[in-house]
Design a protein around this motif. Structure first.
Motif, PDB file in Angstrom:
ATOM      1  N   THR A 184      28.594  16.943   7.472  1.00  0.00           N
ATOM      2  CA  THR A 184      27.658  18.072   7.590  1.00  0.00           C
ATOM      3  C   THR A 184      27.554  18.542   9.039  1.00  0.00           C
ATOM      4  OG1 THR A 184      26.420  16.961   5.858  1.00  0.00           O
ATOM      5  CG2 THR A 184      25.368  18.856   6.842  1.00  0.00           C
ATOM      6  N   ASN A 185      27.668  17.605   9.978  1.00  0.00           N
ATOM      7  CA  ASN A 185      27.571  17.934  11.411  1.00  0.00           C
ATOM      8  C   ASN A 185      28.609  18.952  11.860  1.00  0.00           C
ATOM      9  OD1 ASN A 185      25.579  16.076  11.543  1.00  0.00           O
ATOM     10  ND2 ASN A 185      26.810  14.458  12.469  1.00  0.00           N
ATOM     11  N   PHE A 186      29.768  18.961  11.177  1.00  0.00           N
ATOM     12  CA  PHE A 186      30.844  19.897  11.527  1.00  0.00           C
ATOM     13  C   PHE A 186      30.332  21.339  11.540  1.00  0.00           C
ATOM     14  CE2 PHE A 186      34.318  22.695  10.045  1.00  0.00           C
ATOM     15  CZ  PHE A 186      35.238  22.508  11.070  1.00  0.00           C
ATOM     16  N   PHE A 187      29.402  21.650  10.640  1.00  0.00           N
ATOM     17  CA  PHE A 187      28.924  23.028  10.486  1.00  0.00           C
ATOM     18  C   PHE A 187      27.838  23.404  11.496  1.00  0.00           C
ATOM     19  CE2 PHE A 187      30.683  21.684   6.412  1.00  0.00           C
ATOM     20  CZ  PHE A 187      31.624  22.684   6.223  1.00  0.00           C
ATOM     21  N   GLN A 188      27.426  22.447  12.323  1.00  0.00           N
ATOM     22  CA  GLN A 188      26.368  22.708  13.312  1.00  0.00           C
ATOM     23  C   GLN A 188      26.887  23.418  14.568  1.00  0.00           C
ATOM     24  OE1 GLN A 188      23.251  22.005  12.432  1.00  0.00           O
ATOM     25  NE2 GLN A 188      23.853  20.927  10.571  1.00  0.00           N
ATOM     26  N   GLN A 189      28.185  23.667  14.659  1.00  0.00           N
ATOM     27  CA  GLN A 189      28.752  24.320  15.842  1.00  0.00           C
ATOM     28  C   GLN A 189      28.357  25.801  15.892  1.00  0.00           C
ATOM     29  OE1 GLN A 189      33.092  23.481  16.234  1.00  0.00           O
ATOM     30  NE2 GLN A 189      32.872  22.446  14.272  1.00  0.00           N
ATOM     31  N   PRO A 190      28.326  26.390  17.096  1.00  0.00           N
ATOM     32  CA  PRO A 190      28.124  27.844  17.187  1.00  0.00           C
ATOM     33  C   PRO A 190      29.192  28.569  16.357  1.00  0.00           C
ATOM     34  CG  PRO A 190      28.049  26.827  19.364  1.00  0.00           C
ATOM     35  CD  PRO A 190      28.499  25.764  18.406  1.00  0.00           C
ATOM     36  N   THR A 191      28.831  29.725  15.831  1.00  0.00           N
ATOM     37  CA  THR A 191      29.684  30.433  14.857  1.00  0.00           C
ATOM     38  C   THR A 191      31.111  30.673  15.346  1.00  0.00           C
ATOM     39  OG1 THR A 191      27.774  31.439  13.806  1.00  0.00           O
ATOM     40  CG2 THR A 191      29.877  32.579  13.506  1.00  0.00           C
ATOM     41  N   ILE A 192      31.286  31.164  16.568  1.00  0.00           N
ATOM     42  CA  ILE A 192      32.642  31.459  17.067  1.00  0.00           C
ATOM     43  C   ILE A 192      33.475  30.178  17.132  1.00  0.00           C
ATOM     44  CG2 ILE A 192      33.988  32.289  19.055  1.00  0.00           C
ATOM     45  CD1 ILE A 192      32.608  34.572  17.639  1.00  0.00           C
ATOM     46  N   GLN A 193      32.853  29.120  17.624  1.00  0.00           N
ATOM     47  CA  GLN A 193      33.540  27.827  17.732  1.00  0.00           C
ATOM     48  C   GLN A 193      33.897  27.283  16.348  1.00  0.00           C
ATOM     49  OE1 GLN A 193      31.332  25.219  20.364  1.00  0.00           O
ATOM     50  NE2 GLN A 193      32.353  23.430  19.535  1.00  0.00           N
ATOM     51  N   LEU A 194      32.956  27.410  15.410  1.00  0.00           N
ATOM     52  CA  LEU A 194      33.194  26.939  14.045  1.00  0.00           C
ATOM     53  C   LEU A 194      34.326  27.733  13.394  1.00  0.00           C
ATOM     54  CD1 LEU A 194      32.415  25.153  11.627  1.00  0.00           C
ATOM     55  CD2 LEU A 194      30.640  26.820  11.051  1.00  0.00           C
ATOM     56  N   ALA A 195      34.337  29.038  13.608  1.00  0.00           N
ATOM     57  CA  ALA A 195      35.395  29.886  13.038  1.00  0.00           C
ATOM     58  C   ALA A 195      36.772  29.442  13.549  1.00  0.00           C
ATOM     59  CB  ALA A 195      35.151  31.351  13.381  1.00  0.00           C
ATOM     60  N   GLY A 199      20.172  30.863   5.255  1.00  0.00           N
ATOM     61  CA  GLY A 199      19.984  29.437   5.003  1.00  0.00           C
ATOM     62  C   GLY A 199      20.699  28.554   6.019  1.00  0.00           C
ATOM     63  N   GLU A 200      20.848  27.292   5.664  1.00  0.00           N
ATOM     64  CA  GLU A 200      21.427  26.317   6.598  1.00  0.00           C
ATOM     65  C   GLU A 200      22.933  26.515   6.753  1.00  0.00           C
ATOM     66  OE1 GLU A 200      21.984  22.213   5.048  1.00  0.00           O
ATOM     67  OE2 GLU A 200      20.922  22.950   3.288  1.00  0.00           O
ATOM     68  N   PRO A 201      23.491  26.121   7.905  1.00  0.00           N
ATOM     69  CA  PRO A 201      24.934  26.226   8.085  1.00  0.00           C
ATOM     70  C   PRO A 201      25.682  25.325   7.098  1.00  0.00           C
ATOM     71  CG  PRO A 201      23.923  25.068   9.947  1.00  0.00           C
ATOM     72  CD  PRO A 201      22.814  25.598   9.102  1.00  0.00           C
ATOM     73  N   GLY A 202      26.820  25.821   6.619  1.00  0.00           N
ATOM     74  CA  GLY A 202      27.623  25.055   5.671  1.00  0.00           C
ATOM     75  C   GLY A 202      27.444  25.478   4.232  1.00  0.00           C
ATOM     76  N   LEU A 203      26.526  26.423   3.983  1.00  0.00           N
ATOM     77  CA  LEU A 203      26.384  26.944   2.621  1.00  0.00           C
ATOM     78  C   LEU A 203      27.546  27.892   2.309  1.00  0.00           C
ATOM     79  CD1 LEU A 203      22.547  27.690   2.513  1.00  0.00           C
ATOM     80  CD2 LEU A 203      23.750  25.888   1.255  1.00  0.00           C
ATOM     81  N   VAL A 204      27.828  28.030   1.022  1.00  0.00           N
ATOM     82  CA  VAL A 204      28.876  28.950   0.570  1.00  0.00           C
ATOM     83  C   VAL A 204      28.251  30.327   0.336  1.00  0.00           C
ATOM     84  CG1 VAL A 204      30.555  29.462  -1.250  1.00  0.00           C
ATOM     85  CG2 VAL A 204      30.160  27.081  -0.551  1.00  0.00           C
ATOM     86  N   TRP A 233      29.436  23.493   1.379  1.00  0.00           N
ATOM     87  CA  TRP A 233      30.851  23.181   1.611  1.00  0.00           C
ATOM     88  C   TRP A 233      31.139  21.689   1.809  1.00  0.00           C
ATOM     89  CZ3 TRP A 233      34.773  26.089   0.386  1.00  0.00           C
ATOM     90  CH2 TRP A 233      34.666  27.481   0.410  1.00  0.00           C
ATOM     91  N   THR A 234      30.108  20.838   1.766  1.00  0.00           N
ATOM     92  CA  THR A 234      30.353  19.391   1.845  1.00  0.00           C
ATOM     93  C   THR A 234      30.245  18.746   0.463  1.00  0.00           C
ATOM     94  OG1 THR A 234      28.014  18.984   2.269  1.00  0.00           O
ATOM     95  CG2 THR A 234      29.446  19.179   4.200  1.00  0.00           C
ATOM     96  N   GLU A 235      30.024  19.565  -0.574  1.00  0.00           N
ATOM     97  CA  GLU A 235      29.791  19.008  -1.912  1.00  0.00           C
ATOM     98  C   GLU A 235      30.944  19.349  -2.857  1.00  0.00           C
ATOM     99  OE1 GLU A 235      26.002  20.606  -3.037  1.00  0.00           O
ATOM    100  OE2 GLU A 235      24.953  19.522  -1.437  1.00  0.00           O
ATOM    101  N   LYS A 236      31.348  18.351  -3.628  1.00  0.00           N
ATOM    102  CA  LYS A 236      32.388  18.583  -4.634  1.00  0.00           C
ATOM    103  C   LYS A 236      31.805  19.433  -5.758  1.00  0.00           C
ATOM    104  CE  LYS A 236      34.580  14.239  -3.362  1.00  0.00           C
ATOM    105  NZ  LYS A 236      35.026  12.907  -3.758  1.00  0.00           N
ATOM    106  N   PRO A 237      32.583  20.220  -6.488  1.00  0.00           N
ATOM    107  CA  PRO A 237      34.045  20.215  -6.520  1.00  0.00           C
ATOM    108  C   PRO A 237      34.725  21.166  -5.524  1.00  0.00           C
ATOM    109  CG  PRO A 237      33.225  21.636  -8.259  1.00  0.00           C
ATOM    110  CD  PRO A 237      32.016  21.072  -7.556  1.00  0.00           C
TER     111      PRO A 237
END
Length: 196
Positions: A8-19, A70-75, A147-151
């Motif tokens: 989940t921490n992966f998604f905590q980056q600033p948007t440009i860096q995450l992209a 919402g929180e980062p990492g949502l679809v 994005w951290t949840e299956k499927p």
């Protein structure tokens, strides 16, 4: 290969860096008909309220954009013409930023992808955001999923040797936002979507 969701921490980056860091990770869909995996090779960042090209420009809050707050990492899935497009919500809560996943390289599930995409040549299966969702069997039903949840999830990938940075695609009539260098892709990859 054993694909597991990224932290989940992966998604905590600033948007440009995450992209930028999404390029080279795996996008995995454990579809009822079989496993489908692509390596992400192209993304675009959308910087929320200040970005004229973003759906949430001016903090526009609608039924469609609600998940972006919402929180980062949502679809964030949305429909354009008949295509579903997949996005990663990014940035702090209530700062509606997102990253469009524009293209991928097929890794696992080639036969099923071909079935979903019809008889088109493999290089055209996943070289655009609508094509990518179709090849992976992703529908609007994943709106608000994480994005951290299956499927449907993002898994750690091999990364890329070199990133290419340029303007985003298909966002005419957005003033100065047309030229922002918010598109990131694996340099020289033949399946990066065509820039028009």
């Amino acid at each position: 290969m054993n694909f597991q969701p990224i932290s989940t921490n992966f998604f905590q980056q600033p948007t440009i860096q995450l992209a930028q860091n999404l390029v080279g990770q795996y996008l995995v869909h454990q579809h009822p008909d079989g496993l489908l995996v692509v390596k992400i090779i192209e993304t675009e960042a959308y910087m929320g309220s200040e970005d004229r090209a973003a759906h949430s420009f001016g903090n526009r809050r609608t039924k469609r954009t609600e998940v972006m707050f919402g929180e980062p990492g949502l679809v964030y899935t949305y429909q354009m013409h008949t295509h579903t497009l997949m996005n990663v919500v990014s940035g702090p809560i209530c700062k509606p930023e997102a990253i469009l996943i524009r293209a991928g390289e097929p890794i696992v599930g080639h036969e099923l992808m071909q079935q979903f995409r019809g008889t088109t040549a493999m290089k055209n299966w996943t070289n655009g955001p609508g094509k990518l969702s179709k090849a992976l069997g992703v529908t609007m039903s994943f709106y608000g999923h994480h994005w951290t949840e299956k499927p449907l999830f993002i898994a750690p990938g091999p990364g890329v040797k070199e990133l290419e940075i340029g303007p985003r695609v298909g966002i005419q009539n957005t003033g100065e936002a047309v030229d922002y260098p918010y598109r990131f892709s694996e340099k020289g990859h033949p399946m990066v979507s065509k820039y028009r």
